[in-house]
Design a protein around this motif. Structure first.
Motif, short mmCIF file in Angstrom:
data_model
loop_
_atom_site.label_atom_id
_atom_site.label_comp_id
_atom_site.label_asym_id
_atom_site.label_seq_id
_atom_site.Cartn_x
_atom_site.Cartn_y
_atom_site.Cartn_z
N GLU A 192 93.45 108.52 98.78
CA GLU A 192 94.31 108.55 99.97
C GLU A 192 93.92 107.44 100.94
O GLU A 192 94.79 106.77 101.53
CB GLU A 192 94.22 109.91 100.65
CG GLU A 192 95.11 110.04 101.87
CD GLU A 192 95.11 111.43 102.47
OE1 GLU A 192 95.80 111.64 103.47
OE2 GLU A 192 94.40 112.32 101.92
N GLU A 193 92.64 107.24 101.10
CA GLU A 193 92.14 106.19 101.99
C GLU A 193 92.58 104.80 101.52
O GLU A 193 92.96 103.94 102.32
CB GLU A 193 90.62 106.28 102.04
CG GLU A 193 89.93 105.22 102.85
CD GLU A 193 88.42 105.32 102.71
OE1 GLU A 193 87.75 104.27 102.81
OE2 GLU A 193 87.90 106.44 102.48
N THR B 31 95.16 104.00 99.29
CA THR B 31 96.57 103.75 98.97
C THR B 31 97.57 104.52 99.82
O THR B 31 98.75 104.19 99.80
CB THR B 31 96.84 104.12 97.50
OG1 THR B 31 96.70 105.54 97.33
CG2 THR B 31 95.87 103.41 96.57
N GLY B 32 97.14 105.55 100.52
CA GLY B 32 98.07 106.40 101.24
C GLY B 32 98.62 107.53 100.40
O GLY B 32 99.34 108.40 100.91
N THR C 181 97.21 106.56 91.43
CA THR C 181 97.17 105.51 92.47
C THR C 181 97.71 104.20 91.91
O THR C 181 98.11 103.32 92.68
CB THR C 181 95.74 105.29 92.99
OG1 THR C 181 94.91 104.78 91.92
CG2 THR C 181 95.14 106.57 93.54
N PRO D 71 102.57 102.95 107.23
CA PRO D 71 101.62 103.67 108.09
C PRO D 71 102.16 104.00 109.47
O PRO D 71 101.65 104.88 110.15
CB PRO D 71 100.45 102.69 108.19
CG PRO D 71 101.07 101.34 107.97
CD PRO D 71 102.17 101.56 106.98
N SER E 292 97.05 109.56 110.47
CA SER E 292 96.80 109.70 109.05
C SER E 292 95.74 108.71 108.59
O SER E 292 95.47 107.70 109.27
CB SER E 292 98.09 109.47 108.25
OG SER E 292 98.45 108.10 108.28
N PHE F 125 95.96 106.66 106.08
CA PHE F 125 96.63 105.40 105.76
C PHE F 125 96.91 104.61 107.04
O PHE F 125 96.69 103.39 107.12
CB PHE F 125 97.93 105.68 105.02
CG PHE F 125 98.51 104.48 104.34
CD1 PHE F 125 97.71 103.50 103.78
CD2 PHE F 125 99.89 104.33 104.26
CE1 PHE F 125 98.26 102.39 103.14
CE2 PHE F 125 100.44 103.24 103.62
CZ PHE F 125 99.63 102.26 103.07
N GLU G 175 93.62 103.10 108.42
CA GLU G 175 93.17 101.91 107.71
C GLU G 175 93.99 100.69 108.12
O GLU G 175 93.46 99.60 108.33
CB GLU G 175 93.26 102.13 106.20
CG GLU G 175 92.34 103.22 105.66
CD GLU G 175 90.86 102.85 105.74
OE1 GLU G 175 90.48 101.92 106.49
OE2 GLU G 175 90.08 103.49 105.04
N TYR G 176 95.30 100.88 108.24
CA TYR G 176 96.16 99.76 108.66
C TYR G 176 95.79 99.28 110.06
O TYR G 176 95.69 98.08 110.33
CB TYR G 176 97.62 100.23 108.61
CG TYR G 176 98.61 99.16 109.03
CD1 TYR G 176 99.03 98.19 108.14
CD2 TYR G 176 99.12 99.15 110.33
CE1 TYR G 176 99.94 97.21 108.52
CE2 TYR G 176 100.03 98.17 110.72
CZ TYR G 176 100.44 97.21 109.81
OH TYR G 176 101.32 96.24 110.19
N THR H 47 88.32 97.63 107.09
CA THR H 47 88.70 99.04 106.98
C THR H 47 87.84 99.89 107.91
O THR H 47 86.85 99.41 108.47
CB THR H 47 88.50 99.53 105.55
OG1 THR H 47 87.09 99.43 105.23
CG2 THR H 47 89.30 98.70 104.55
#
Length: 343
Positions: A154-155, A157-158, A223, A232, A267, A269, A272-273, A282
């Motif tokens: 999840e971290e 790729t979302g 993934t 995001p 979230s 994702f 991270e963005y 990151t």
């Protein structure tokens, strides 16, 4: 129980006495045996299954395990030499992968089959029953919680953690399988081959991420095949500041990216963005940056005569090897950590 008695005679099941504050105890099982039924019983401690075994000459049986477990991370070796072993395995709630060191074997699940020879990487199918066959074989193994791999997916790729599925038992390519073997050997050396009885939680976290990340990159999974995922979205600067403050306050703990995102109320994702946009790295990279600065502070303030070492400080802040720490430290501060400690 007979097996525990034999293991104890060999220094086998060793539980650390006490649990020093902030440390994760390392549980060990070490056993060598010439009896197939004993090996079948010890194998049940790791994977529930229905065993079947045979050999032409019982005198040739050379079996054993050397496994260490710290938190949800497991690493070590299993040896089934001199006999054939077959196991009907119940579905696993974790990821168990490894490298064939000697002999041959096979994995069968849902009509698919994977044959292994020395040097081959494999992944036991999680959350599905499977059959395992071993012919005069030896393996190096890694085990991580399925949830850890899902969170990392999840971290990266979302993809929601619950949506992670592994789709094959063999690597995407032979070269990736070889790289996975290097990772297996490294983690086994760090955890199973050493005599440590406890380990810093930050090091456990880093090794678990390393193992889970390697499995995600090497073995086909969702993934790699997921379709459209929503973007995001916009993240306010205040949310990024909350995340950064949370990291600064909790850098000495095994904090996860999911916890950082929750603290910022976004979230994973989106977090991270936003970190890539604001800090050029990151959230995990930013956390490692802060930990490196804390390590620098500890070294600069330390009295060399107090017994503090560069390796001890490195592990305190989550580096698994002194070499990796030295490279990161010198790149950031321009001098080796030993020079900071010495001055």
């Amino acid at each position: 129980m007979v097996i525990r008695e034999q293991a104890a005679l060999l220094g086998g099941v060793r539980m650390p006495e006490g649990n020093p504050a902030g440390r994760v105890p390392v549980q060990r099982v070490e056993l060598a045996t010439g009896h197939m039924d004993v090996m079948a019983e010890i194998s049940q401690m790791f994977v529930q299954h229905q065993p079947w075994f045979r050999c032409a000459d019982p005198g040739t049986v050379d079996a054993g395990v050397r496994i260490a477990i710290a938190g949800g991370l497991g690493a070590g070796q299993a040896r089934y030499r001199g006999f054939e072993y077959r196991a009907l395995v119940d579905p696993l709630d974790r990821l168990l992968a490894g490298i064939t060191v000697a002999g041959t074997g096979a994995l069968m699940s849902s009509g698919a089959e994977a044959l292994t020879a020395p040097g081959d990487a494999f992944l036991h199918p999680p959350q599905a029953p499977f059959t395992f066959e071993s012919h005069d074989s030896e393996y190096s193994l890694l085990q991580v919680p399925l949830a850890a791999a899902g969170a990392l997916a999840e971290e990266m790729t979302g993809l929601p953690a619950a949506g992670l599925r592994f789709e094959a038992m063999t690597p995407l390519s032979a070269s990736l399988g070889q790289r996975f073997g290097t990772t297996v050997d490294f983690i086994c050396d760090q955890v199973a081959a050493s005599a440590i009885t406890e380990i810093h939680p930050l090091v456990v976290q880093e090794l678990t991420r390393l193992a889970a990340g390697a499995m995600l990159k090497v073995f086909p999974n969702t993934t790699m095949t997921a379709g459209y995922l929503p973007g995001p979205g916009w993240v306010a600067a205040a949310a990024v500041n909350r995340a950064a403050a949370f990291i600064a306050a909790r850098a000495g703990e095994p904090v996860t990216v999911q916890e950082i995102a929750a603290a910022a109320d976004v979230s994973v994702f989106a977090l991270e963005y936003a970190f890539q946009r604001h800090f050029g790295t990151t959230a995990e990279g930013y956390l490692r940056r802060i930990r490196l600065e804390r390590a620098h502070h500890d070294l600069a303030q330390a009295d060399p005569s107090s017994g503090i070492t560069v390796e001890g400080v490195a592990r305190r802040w989550g580096w698994t090897t002194i070499g990796q720490f030295t490279v990161a430290y010198q790149r950031r501060f321009g001098v080796p950590p030993s020079l900071t400690l010495g001055n």
